[in-house]
Design a protein around this motif. Sequence first.
Motif, short mmCIF file in Angstrom:
data_model
loop_
_atom_site.label_atom_id
_atom_site.label_comp_id
_atom_site.label_asym_id
_atom_site.label_seq_id
_atom_site.Cartn_x
_atom_site.Cartn_y
_atom_site.Cartn_z
N LEU A 285 0.78 -1.33 0.20
CA LEU A 285 0.04 -0.11 0.16
C LEU A 285 0.77 1.26 0.08
CD1 LEU A 285 -2.89 1.30 0.31
CD2 LEU A 285 -2.50 1.37 2.69
N ASN A 286 1.76 1.29 1.04
CA ASN A 286 2.56 2.55 1.24
C ASN A 286 3.70 2.87 0.06
OD1 ASN A 286 1.22 3.77 3.38
ND2 ASN A 286 2.10 2.03 4.69
N ALA A 287 3.76 1.48 -0.72
CA ALA A 287 4.78 1.54 -1.89
C ALA A 287 4.07 2.32 -3.14
CB ALA A 287 5.49 0.37 -2.18
N VAL B 256 -5.86 0.56 -2.12
CA VAL B 256 -6.53 0.16 -0.85
C VAL B 256 -6.37 -1.20 -0.43
CG1 VAL B 256 -8.52 2.01 -1.13
CG2 VAL B 256 -8.63 -0.30 -2.08
N ILE B 257 -6.61 -1.38 0.84
CA ILE B 257 -6.63 -2.85 1.41
C ILE B 257 -7.83 -2.93 1.82
CG2 ILE B 257 -5.70 -4.49 3.07
CD1 ILE B 257 -3.12 -2.38 3.55
N LYS C 229 0.29 2.35 10.68
CA LYS C 229 0.73 2.25 9.29
C LYS C 229 -0.23 2.56 8.15
CE LYS C 229 3.23 -2.05 10.56
NZ LYS C 229 3.39 -3.33 10.36
N VAL C 230 -1.57 2.56 8.54
CA VAL C 230 -2.42 2.89 7.62
C VAL C 230 -3.56 3.90 8.22
CG1 VAL C 230 -2.11 0.94 6.47
CG2 VAL C 230 -4.11 1.07 7.90
N ALA C 231 -4.28 4.50 7.25
CA ALA C 231 -5.71 5.19 7.78
C ALA C 231 -6.77 4.38 7.40
CB ALA C 231 -5.69 6.31 6.93
N GLU D 18 -13.87 -7.31 16.98
CA GLU D 18 -13.41 -6.49 16.44
C GLU D 18 -14.05 -6.09 15.18
OE1 GLU D 18 -10.11 -9.25 15.38
OE2 GLU D 18 -11.13 -10.03 13.62
N GLU D 19 -13.61 -5.04 14.40
CA GLU D 19 -14.54 -4.36 13.40
C GLU D 19 -13.39 -4.32 12.00
OE1 GLU D 19 -17.00 -1.00 15.34
OE2 GLU D 19 -14.93 -0.54 15.51
N TYR D 20 -14.15 -4.57 10.98
CA TYR D 20 -13.64 -4.47 9.58
C TYR D 20 -13.67 -3.19 9.14
CZ TYR D 20 -13.48 -9.70 8.90
OH TYR D 20 -13.23 -10.99 8.85
N ALA D 21 -12.52 -2.57 8.12
CA ALA D 21 -12.60 -1.23 7.76
C ALA D 21 -11.67 -1.47 6.51
CB ALA D 21 -12.11 -0.35 8.48
N VAL D 22 -11.76 -0.34 5.72
CA VAL D 22 -10.97 -0.24 4.40
C VAL D 22 -9.45 0.50 4.73
CG1 VAL D 22 -10.71 0.61 2.08
CG2 VAL D 22 -13.14 0.03 2.94
N GLY D 23 -8.40 -0.19 4.37
CA GLY D 23 -7.09 0.69 4.79
C GLY D 23 -6.55 1.45 3.58
#
Length: 266
Positions: free
Chosen positions: A94-96, A101-102, A115-117, A226-231
Amino acid sequence: MKNKLMKMMVTVGMAGLFMAGCGTNSAKEDSYDQLVQEGEIIMGLDDTFAPMGFRDTNGEIVGFDVDLAKEVGERLGVTFNFQTVDWAMKETELNAGNIDVIWNGYTITEEREEKVAFSDPYLDNSQIIIVLEESPIQKKADLAGKTVAAQQTSSAVDAITADDSNIIKDFKNGEVLQYPSNNDVFNDLASGRSDAIVVDETLARYYMKQNADIAYRVLEEDFGKEEYAVGMRKADVKLKKAIDDSLAEMKTDGTYEKIYSKWFAE
């Protein structure tokens, strides 16, 4: 193809020339305008994570997250293209700038937030413990001295490690046996190499239903909710808002529920 070629040029060291002519999806710049202009967002996923994102019998990538992404893409006027990544390297990819998005049953954790938003969470989940039906294991304490498996660098491993009881020290060899995919994890349990596995409930319930010939049992205790989200990259503030707004609209107008029912209805 154009976007992938440009990203490849950055990777091999031609960033200076590339940036002069086209711009880049770097970790330090908000890439939303460029992504919309190009009409493409690259979504990184583990293509074995059913029912969130996986390959069907025809080899096509399908799933709950895939359908959500396609709908978001229609609302934003872009196409989501799906790219399989090594799940252990997802944040690096992602950061490269190799993906944008993840989005694949991606759990919010404190370590990942460094590491991510993350988008706003869109689905609840838990890390459940699964054994074979005839196993003597009835509760978490029974895992002492046992071989416990999970997917490498997954939220399952994070949840086990963060457990207040520090139970991991009591596992066989004081560690979690880790495999590249959840399919490997389930196969390890079915073959008897592992005594128990810890897996995302969303995936596990789907997997067990698809493999009803194997007698699995889920313990009452688990390793937390826990919760799922988009990275996304931390710089992608506009992209985060666009995805958050689209998901919120989908929940309001009933589209989210329609997609949810397709994959999770009894």
